[in-house]
Design an enzyme around this catalytic site. Structure first.
Site, PDB file in Angstrom:
ATOM      1  CG  ASP A  21     -45.421  30.284  24.932  1.00 15.73           C
ATOM      2  OD1 ASP A  21     -44.648  29.498  24.357  1.00 15.73           O
ATOM      3  OD2 ASP A  21     -46.456  30.720  24.403  1.00 15.73           O
ATOM      4  CG  ASN A  69     -44.703  20.536  25.498  1.00 18.49           C
ATOM      5  OD1 ASN A  69     -44.421  21.048  26.577  1.00 18.49           O
ATOM      6  ND2 ASN A  69     -45.318  21.231  24.541  1.00 18.49           N
TER       7      ASN A  69
HETATM    8  C1  FPP Z   1     -42.607  26.893  25.600  1.00 21.55           C
HETATM    9  O1  FPP Z   1     -41.940  27.712  24.674  1.00 21.55           O
HETATM   10  C2  FPP Z   1     -41.642  26.265  26.484  1.00 21.55           C
HETATM   11  C3  FPP Z   1     -41.502  24.937  26.683  1.00 21.55           C
HETATM   12  C4  FPP Z   1     -42.338  23.934  26.013  1.00 21.55           C
HETATM   13  C5  FPP Z   1     -40.469  24.419  27.550  1.00 21.55           C
HETATM   14  C6  FPP Z   1     -40.210  25.256  28.769  1.00 21.55           C
HETATM   15  C7  FPP Z   1     -38.914  24.851  29.325  1.00 21.55           C
HETATM   16  C8  FPP Z   1     -38.022  25.706  29.878  1.00 21.55           C
HETATM   17  C9  FPP Z   1     -38.234  27.130  30.098  1.00 21.55           C
HETATM   18  C10 FPP Z   1     -36.728  25.218  30.308  1.00 21.55           C
HETATM   19  C11 FPP Z   1     -36.842  24.664  31.654  1.00 21.55           C
HETATM   20  C12 FPP Z   1     -37.105  23.274  31.450  1.00 21.55           C
HETATM   21  C13 FPP Z   1     -36.608  22.308  32.114  1.00 21.55           C
HETATM   22  C14 FPP Z   1     -36.629  21.030  31.424  1.00 21.55           C
HETATM   23  C15 FPP Z   1     -36.030  22.454  33.480  1.00 21.55           C
HETATM   24  P1  FPP Z   1     -42.082  27.370  23.143  1.00 21.55           P
HETATM   25  O2  FPP Z   1     -41.016  26.403  22.792  1.00 21.55           O
HETATM   26  O3  FPP Z   1     -43.468  26.913  22.856  1.00 21.55           O
HETATM   27  O4  FPP Z   1     -41.795  28.757  22.482  1.00 21.55           O
HETATM   28  P2  FPP Z   1     -42.489  29.341  21.167  1.00 21.55           P
HETATM   29  O5  FPP Z   1     -43.940  29.560  21.504  1.00 21.55           O
HETATM   30  O6  FPP Z   1     -41.766  30.636  20.967  1.00 21.55           O
HETATM   31  O7  FPP Z   1     -42.259  28.369  20.073  1.00 21.55           O
END
Ligand code: FPP
Length: 245
Positions: A21, A69
């Site tokens: 995250d 998501n």
């Molecule tokens: C959550 O951070 C992260 C995700 C929903 C995606 C995780 C994906 C990766 C780390 C890349 C690897 C992925 C693949 C497709 C190989 P967030 O977007 O919720 O962050 P925030 O809480 O800061 O908004």
């Protein structure tokens, strides 16, 4: 009376699970689009896979895209799909060389046909890997897994028991996680491995996923090494070998 010995808690976990995250916030702080944070997240994931393999961790499971998501803005969803396809094209040869077996865990039916083909090819290409299993949980939710396992039992008329449900889970090919790491400062499970985390040790860090490095991994492993795993028993039972009771 025989002297009690310390609980035989393994120092290194066999299975580490990660909620990656903080990509969005990492990007926002730099005035970049969210997908730029996910791109950095792929780099952090590559480093993490190598670091876990070097430390002898047998199974690494990461939450890359949850069943929920899909509710994100359309360009972010398509960005994540695109990122997965590109990451596979780039990383699979390296994973194969390093003995990492890739498994995708989640509902594939509503993914694009072209992506489904790539997932299958990546699994087939790396299937001989024995050093580490990497579960990429994609279009995955803990509730989805429990429901699909229950549906399998219902369809085959198998009695619903904990063992039967466990065997029908999409994650039945690996032991339950010993350690769950969540980056980004939130302290919740967010529908990740609900069934499998019953006795998992939980480590939360404010570190945003793109900044996750070996030092943060080692911090999580050091935390794990201090835990006494009791699995419902008392501390005395765990500390005293059966022969001495
Ligand atoms: C959550 O951070 C992260 C995700 C929903 C995606 C995780 C994906 C990766 C780390 C890349 C690897 C992925 C693949 C497709 C190989 P967030 O977007 O919720 O962050 P925030 O809480 O800061 O908004």
């Amino acid at each position: 009376m025989a002297k009690a010995t310390r609980a035989p808690t393994p120092v290194e976990p066999v299975h580490v699970a990660i909620v990656m995250d903080g990509n969005g916030r990492w990007a926002k702080r730099r005035f970049l689009p969210r997908v730029a944070g996910h791109r950095q997240g792929v780099d952090a994931l590559r480093r993490c896979i190598h670091a876990c393999a070097e430390r002898g961790i047998g199974v690494l499971s990461v939450f890359a895209f949850s069943s929920e998501n899909w509710r994100r803005p359309r360009d972010e969803v398509s960005g994540l799909m695109d990122l997965l396809a590109k990451a596979l094209a780039r990383e699979v040869p390296d994973l194969q060389r390093n003995g990492v077996r890739l498994r995708f865990v989640g509902e594939r039916a509503n993914l694009a046909e072209s992506l489904r083909v790539r997932l299958l090819q990546a699994e087939q290409t790396t299937e001989a890997g024995q050093r580490m299993t990497l579960n990429v949980c994609f279009n995955y939710g803990g509730r989805w897994d429990i429901a699909q396992a229950a549906a399998k039992l219902a369809a085959t008329g198998v009695a619903v028991t904990e063992d039967a449900l466990g065997r029908a889970m999409a994650l039945a090919h690996v032991p339950d996680p010993d350690l769950l790491i969540r980056t980004g400062g939130e302290q919740r499970i967010s529908n990740f491995m609900l069934w499998q985390c019953a006795y998992t040790e939980l480590f939360f860090t404010p570190c945003l996923w793109p900044d996750f490095d070996e030092a943060t991994l080692d911090e999580a492993l050091a935390f794990y090494a201090t835990r006494e795993r009791r699995f419902g028993k008392t501390s005395e039972q765990v500390e005293t070998p059966v022969s001495a009771r």
